[in-house]
Design a protein around this motif. Structure first.
Motif, PDB file in Angstrom:
ATOM      1  N   ARG A 113      30.163  31.018  42.021  1.00  0.00           N
ATOM      2  CA  ARG A 113      30.812  29.717  41.901  1.00  0.00           C
ATOM      3  C   ARG A 113      31.223  29.437  40.463  1.00  0.00           C
ATOM      4  N   ILE A 114      32.335  28.740  40.346  1.00  0.00           N
ATOM      5  CA  ILE A 114      32.835  28.297  39.048  1.00  0.00           C
ATOM      6  C   ILE A 114      32.757  26.782  39.011  1.00  0.00           C
ATOM      7  N   GLY A 115      32.119  26.234  37.964  1.00  0.00           N
ATOM      8  CA  GLY A 115      32.038  24.789  37.827  1.00  0.00           C
ATOM      9  C   GLY A 115      30.637  24.267  38.062  1.00  0.00           C
ATOM     10  N   PRO A 116      30.443  22.949  37.971  1.00  0.00           N
ATOM     11  CA  PRO A 116      29.114  22.335  38.157  1.00  0.00           C
ATOM     12  C   PRO A 116      28.575  22.605  39.558  1.00  0.00           C
ATOM     13  N   LEU A 117      27.252  22.747  39.660  1.00  0.00           N
ATOM     14  CA  LEU A 117      26.605  22.995  40.947  1.00  0.00           C
ATOM     15  C   LEU A 117      26.121  21.666  41.512  1.00  0.00           C
ATOM     16  N   LYS A 172      39.489  40.010  41.170  1.00  0.00           N
ATOM     17  CA  LYS A 172      39.767  40.761  39.947  1.00  0.00           C
ATOM     18  C   LYS A 172      38.510  41.298  39.272  1.00  0.00           C
ATOM     19  N   TRP A 173      37.414  40.524  39.268  1.00  0.00           N
ATOM     20  CA  TRP A 173      36.255  40.898  38.459  1.00  0.00           C
ATOM     21  C   TRP A 173      34.977  41.166  39.245  1.00  0.00           C
ATOM     22  N   VAL A 174      34.762  40.482  40.373  1.00  0.00           N
ATOM     23  CA  VAL A 174      33.508  40.647  41.107  1.00  0.00           C
ATOM     24  C   VAL A 174      33.609  41.715  42.182  1.00  0.00           C
ATOM     25  N   LEU A 175      34.732  41.747  42.896  1.00  0.00           N
ATOM     26  CA  LEU A 175      34.888  42.718  43.965  1.00  0.00           C
ATOM     27  C   LEU A 175      34.705  44.163  43.496  1.00  0.00           C
ATOM     28  N   PRO A 176      35.255  44.584  42.338  1.00  0.00           N
ATOM     29  CA  PRO A 176      35.016  45.970  41.901  1.00  0.00           C
ATOM     30  C   PRO A 176      33.534  46.310  41.762  1.00  0.00           C
ATOM     31  N   ALA A 177      32.731  45.358  41.290  1.00  0.00           N
ATOM     32  CA  ALA A 177      31.295  45.609  41.164  1.00  0.00           C
ATOM     33  C   ALA A 177      30.641  45.749  42.533  1.00  0.00           C
ATOM     34  N   LEU A 178      31.053  44.925  43.495  1.00  0.00           N
ATOM     35  CA  LEU A 178      30.489  45.016  44.839  1.00  0.00           C
ATOM     36  C   LEU A 178      30.871  46.339  45.511  1.00  0.00           C
ATOM     37  N   ARG A 233      26.179  39.163  53.152  1.00  0.00           N
ATOM     38  CA  ARG A 233      27.304  38.238  53.226  1.00  0.00           C
ATOM     39  C   ARG A 233      27.483  37.555  51.868  1.00  0.00           C
ATOM     40  N   VAL A 234      28.675  37.714  51.311  1.00  0.00           N
ATOM     41  CA  VAL A 234      28.970  37.196  49.973  1.00  0.00           C
ATOM     42  C   VAL A 234      30.247  36.372  50.032  1.00  0.00           C
ATOM     43  N   THR A 235      30.262  35.249  49.311  1.00  0.00           N
ATOM     44  CA  THR A 235      31.491  34.483  49.180  1.00  0.00           C
ATOM     45  C   THR A 235      31.885  34.425  47.709  1.00  0.00           C
ATOM     46  N   LEU A 236      33.180  34.648  47.447  1.00  0.00           N
ATOM     47  CA  LEU A 236      33.689  34.738  46.082  1.00  0.00           C
ATOM     48  C   LEU A 236      34.886  33.814  45.916  1.00  0.00           C
ATOM     49  N   PRO A 237      35.059  33.224  44.715  1.00  0.00           N
ATOM     50  CA  PRO A 237      36.308  32.501  44.452  1.00  0.00           C
ATOM     51  C   PRO A 237      37.466  33.483  44.496  1.00  0.00           C
ATOM     52  N   MET A 238      38.597  33.028  44.985  1.00  0.00           N
ATOM     53  CA  MET A 238      39.695  33.914  45.351  1.00  0.00           C
ATOM     54  C   MET A 238      40.126  34.868  44.230  1.00  0.00           C
ATOM     55  N   GLU A 284      26.190  47.164  54.320  1.00  0.00           N
ATOM     56  CA  GLU A 284      27.392  46.620  54.937  1.00  0.00           C
ATOM     57  C   GLU A 284      27.761  45.323  54.214  1.00  0.00           C
ATOM     58  N   LEU A 285      28.960  45.265  53.667  1.00  0.00           N
ATOM     59  CA  LEU A 285      29.407  44.083  52.924  1.00  0.00           C
ATOM     60  C   LEU A 285      30.327  43.226  53.792  1.00  0.00           C
ATOM     61  N   ASP A 286      30.022  41.946  53.828  1.00  0.00           N
ATOM     62  CA  ASP A 286      30.877  40.960  54.498  1.00  0.00           C
ATOM     63  C   ASP A 286      31.302  39.970  53.414  1.00  0.00           C
ATOM     64  N   ILE A 287      32.517  40.141  52.882  1.00  0.00           N
ATOM     65  CA  ILE A 287      32.960  39.388  51.708  1.00  0.00           C
ATOM     66  C   ILE A 287      34.029  38.379  52.111  1.00  0.00           C
ATOM     67  N   ASN A 288      33.795  37.136  51.744  1.00  0.00           N
ATOM     68  CA  ASN A 288      34.735  36.064  52.035  1.00  0.00           C
ATOM     69  C   ASN A 288      35.327  35.558  50.725  1.00  0.00           C
ATOM     70  N   LEU A 289      36.621  35.777  50.541  1.00  0.00           N
ATOM     71  CA  LEU A 289      37.318  35.305  49.349  1.00  0.00           C
ATOM     72  C   LEU A 289      37.935  33.946  49.653  1.00  0.00           C
TER      73      LEU A 289
END
Length: 308
Positions: free
Chosen positions: A147-151, A108-114, A98-103, A125-130
């Protein structure tokens, strides 16, 4: 009677070569000097030849020792390659991830690698939440997030840096030809701007002064949109000036569809991280994805425009 093991003491032998002395090798191996010396003597007895010339001031390999060390290094290299191949076979990725990605960055950049990983590992099995929503990894059972930005919740997470997002002020050459190129940040107030926000609320634009300190500029947008991709569409259509992430516009800048506005102005950078739960053992699935993304994004982000 069992035959002597010819491999006994080889790791100590190679460490002595690397260290240049029994004393230093003993410290590195957490052994006594006499223990190292006895191990080398046993190895020489097993091989029936002297491996080192020993004096009170120096320790050098004999010709036989040199040839033996070269053979040992070749053999160790082959053993490591065999081990790597075996581990790769044992770590065939399977099960649900289970992966969550910024929309926009994610699509554009992470989904192709996955998707590339999924193609290599049919049992995965990929469960991707944009989503641009801040997802609670523990609460929602997410294995990995980009994630983008401070943690802000870094105490509960482990993070792998993947780069820095920087923003670029840009517009179409046609817009700038019609309305002129602003010379200062204050002149942006007299231009049509495209901002991130809706309902009359827009995010301020953030810049760095000469001392590297951040300061914000409240911009009233002619068009307000709550999606970075939509802001890019409006900018490409010539509706005004926008502050857009470099990973979204660099290909358009390179192609000449957009031009940089105020190129000497510096913008605030936001870190990009892959994050997972601190109290969760890093699974082969997560490790593989993190390692691949690190290869893709570090040390140079894939969207960077190379100078000619």
């Amino acid at each position: 009677m069992n035959a002597p093991d010819p491999f006994r003491g080889i790791s100590i032998f190679l460490e002595v070569i690397e260290a240049g002395s029994f004393t230093v090798a003993a410290e590195r191996l957490d052994m006594s000097k006499s223990g190292v010396a006895k191990s080398i003597s046993r190895l020489e007895t097993t091989l029936g030849t002297r491996l080192f010339h020993r004096t009170t001031r120096s320790l050098t390999l004999t010709d036989e020792g040199t040839r033996f060390s070269e053979g040992c290094r070749r053999s160790l290299k082959e053993l490591k390659q065999a081990q790597t191949q075996l581990l790769a076979q044992q770590q065939e990725l399977s099960g649900r991830l289970r992966v969550t990605l910024p929309m926009v960055l994610g699509k554009k950049w992470v989904l192709p690698a996955l998707l590339e990983i999924a193609q290599r590992h049919p049992a995965l099995e990929l469960d991707i939440n944009l989503t641009d929503r801040l997802v609670d990894l523990v609460e929602e059972g997410v294995d990995l997030a980009i994630r983008i930005g401070p943690l802000h919740d870094s105490a509960t997470l482990i993070a792998k840096p993947l780069g820095v997002q920087r923003a670029v002020l840009c517009a179409t050459p046609e817009y700038l030809e019609r309305h002129g190129q602003p010379q200062t940040l204050d002149e942006l107030h007299s231009h049509a701007c495209i901002t991130f926000g809706s309902g009359g609320q827009s995010r301020s634009w953030h810049f760095l002064d000469e001392g590297g300190h951040s300061h914000s500029l409240a911009i009233r947008g002619r068009i307000g949109l709550n999606d970075s991709g939509a802001i890019l569409v409006a900018t490409l259509a010539g509706f005004g000036i926008a502050l857009i992430a470099d990973w979204l516009v660099n290909e358009h800048l390179k192609a000449g569809r957009l031009a940089v506005v105020l190129p000497d102005v510096r913008t605030v950078g936001f870190p990009i991280h892959a994050v997972w739960q601190r109290n969760q053992l890093l699974s082969p699935k997560v490790r593989h994805v993190v390692d691949l993304l690190a290869e893709r994004f570090v040390p140079e982000q894939p969207w960077e425009v190379k100078s000619a």
